[in-house]
Design an enzyme around this catalytic site. Structure first.
Site, PDB file in Angstrom:
ATOM      1  N   HIS A   1    -108.339 -37.077 -59.342  1.00 26.74           N
ATOM      2  CA  HIS A   1    -107.288 -38.003 -58.910  1.00 26.74           C
ATOM      3  C   HIS A   1    -106.615 -37.460 -57.665  1.00 26.74           C
ATOM      4  CE1 HIS A   1    -103.772 -35.656 -60.870  1.00 26.74           C
ATOM      5  NE2 HIS A   1    -104.851 -34.914 -60.988  1.00 26.74           N
TER       6      HIS A   1
ATOM      7  N   CYS B   1    -103.138 -42.336 -55.373  1.00 24.15           N
ATOM      8  CA  CYS B   1    -104.006 -42.309 -56.548  1.00 24.15           C
ATOM      9  C   CYS B   1    -104.855 -43.568 -56.681  1.00 24.15           C
ATOM     10  CB  CYS B   1    -103.181 -42.081 -57.810  1.00 24.15           C
ATOM     11  SG  CYS B   1    -101.946 -43.368 -58.148  1.00 24.15           S
TER      12      CYS B   1
ATOM     13  N   HIS C   1     -99.575 -44.028 -62.240  1.00 21.96           N
ATOM     14  CA  HIS C   1    -100.591 -43.089 -61.763  1.00 21.96           C
ATOM     15  C   HIS C   1    -101.911 -43.394 -62.445  1.00 21.96           C
ATOM     16  CE1 HIS C   1    -101.739 -39.496 -59.575  1.00 21.96           C
ATOM     17  NE2 HIS C   1    -102.387 -39.073 -60.654  1.00 21.96           N
TER      18      HIS C   1
END
Length: 255
Positions: free
Chosen positions: A215, A152, A203
């Site tokens: 993402h 990510c 994240h």
């Protein structure tokens, strides 16, 4: 005779409509429509045939001219899109701006208007669309930075470097500490949205518009998800914004 002419006209019209939609309707066509609906909220079905592969943007189909970006005016449509927090407070998020005229829209504009559930004229600029489409479906790999796998924060680093010429810190937590915080009610394209697991930021995604962010998902690879999905709402930790020339955070204002 007149009745036969009317029937032939109706059949011809139906045939034209079917051709405009890519051919006769079938069970497979219905499946494709459902697949697009699934992608819109970020949880589309990933098959073994597309796992780990990238989807390059065909140059011939995406080379539609881009018009200069202009702010939304009073004569433009009004939007009431809300962010995760705005959905609870009733305060609208910053509306998207026009990026292309409908006459100049290419296939990528049309595709991402559907994925983002927005107007064709207000999809992200073509360079961002090409980047997302080029990396779409690339599988998640912790510490990855290339087409064989990317994580990510590696993906947000890639986007910032490509779009803004800016090098971000490598991890999601470092990016969270580095970028000045932004009110989730005022999210706009390019903001980073962060998510925590067990109290630790783990994240990060790149905000687009209409609650959607792109993402590198651990389950689907590079994809688009929705902030208002219960999974992401429960883990939302905040947002950060890069402003050229603005000082970065020292980390003291972040948990």
């Amino acid at each position: 005779m007149t009745r036969h002419i009317i029937l032939l006209a109706l059949l011809a019209t139906t045939g034209i409509a079917a051709a405009a939609q890519g051919g006769p309707r079938s069970a497979s066509a219905a499946k494709e429509v459902k697949f697009l609906e699934d992608i819109e909220v970020g949880f589309g079905t990933t098959t073994a045939s597309n796992a780990g592969s990238t989807k390059a943007a065909p140059a011939a189909q995406t080379a539609a001219p881009r018009t200069a970006t202009t702010p939304t005016t009073a004569s433009s449509p009004t939007y009431a899109y809300s962010s995760t927090v705005a959905s609870r407070t009733g305060k609208p998020a910053i509306p998207p701006v026009r990026t292309v005229d409908i006459e100049a829209a290419g296939t990528l504009h049309l595709k991402y208007a559907l994925l983002l559930n927005t107007e064709v004229e207000t999809v992200p600029a073509l360079n961002l669309l090409v980047l997302m489409d080029d990396w779409w479906g690339t599988r998640y790999r912790l510490g990855g930075n290339d087409r064989s796998g990317i994580d990510c924060s590696g993906f947000t680093c890639l986007l910032f470097n490509s779009l803004y010429g800016k090098q971000l810190p490598r991890t999601a937590r470092e990016q969270f500490q580095y970028l000045p915080a932004v009110d989730p009610n005022e999210l706009k394209e390019g903001d980073l949205v962060f998510f925590a697991n067990g109290g630790t930021v783990s994240h990060v995604g790149f905000y687009l518009q209409n609650n959607k962010f792109v993402h590198a998902s651990t389950s689907e690879g590079v994809t688009i998800s929705d902030l208002n999905d219960r999974y992401w709402q429960a883990r939302f930790a905040g947002a950060g914004r890069y402003e050229p020339g603005a000082p970065a955070n020292t980390g003291t204002s972040r948990p």
